[in-house]
Design an enzyme around this catalytic site. Structure first.
Site, PDB file in Angstrom:
ATOM      1  CG  ASP A  72      -1.527   0.821   1.313  1.00 44.01           C
ATOM      2  OD1 ASP A  72      -2.348   1.919   0.843  1.00 44.01           O
ATOM      3  OD2 ASP A  72      -1.604   1.880   2.717  1.00 44.01           O
TER       4      ASP A  72
ATOM      5  CG  ASP B 264      -1.094   7.234   0.288  1.00 44.53           C
ATOM      6  OD1 ASP B 264       0.302   7.901   0.100  1.00 44.53           O
ATOM      7  OD2 ASP B 264      -1.975   7.814  -0.321  1.00 44.53           O
TER       8      ASP B 264
END
Length: 174
Positions: free
Chosen positions: A13, A15
């Site tokens: 991922d 952020d």
């Protein structure tokens, strides 16, 4: 879950996992790596394991940034953290009900196809439940690295939890 032998790719991922979460960030000067991110990525790269990013960017659907803004931020991330073998972005909002937006498996499946790596040889690492759910829905291994925004139930439901990126990558490499 025990480690699957022969992990060939790790999808992160963006952020809150690789970089500090700045909501709807289209400004590359605001990109800050998470602690240990570069070292964790370099460990994987030295072992010949492909690295990629799977990221929801609903700010595009909301009109808060453009795909060009997202690409500029990704270039900055690569300047700071090194090259990635695949970037998979969902530009849709939650109401769009697309097959790519995490927790759906679309981003993981597309990365798998692009890399030529079966999903059962991929690990997904993220900071919230939708990252883990996307990995599991694609039959990939999933490791949660909680942050201040991770909900307790997401931690409790995760098949594997690590305190930080280096520990998560250590699990992958064992």
């Amino acid at each position: 879950m025990t480690a699957r032998p022969g992990c060939e790719a790790v999808l992160f991922d963006r952020d809150g996992t690789l970089v500090v979460d700045v909501p709807y960030n289209g400004n590359p000067s605001r990109v800050r790596p998470m602690p240990g991110a570069r070292r964790a990525l370099d460990l994987l790269r030295r072992r010949g394991i492909a690295v990629g990013v799977v990221t929801n960017q609903s700010g595009v659907a909301r009109g808060l940034l453009t795909l060009d803004d997202v690409r500029v931020v990704h270039r900055r991330i690569e300047q700071l953290l090194g090259p990635f073998d695949t970037w998979q972005v969902c530009p849709h909002g939650p109401e769009d009900r697309c097959p790519c937006r995490k927790p759906a498996p679309g981003l993981v499946l597309t990365a798998s196809a692009e890399l030529g790596v079966p999903t059962d040889r991929i690990t997904v690492i993220g900071d919230i439940g939708s990252d883990v759910a996307a990995g599991r829905a694609a039959d990939a291994r999933a490791i949660l690295v909680p942050t201040a925004v991770t909900r307790r139930e997401e931690i409790d439901e995760a098949p594997e939890v690590s305190p930080d990126l280096l520990a998560a990558v250590g699990k992958v490499l064992r």
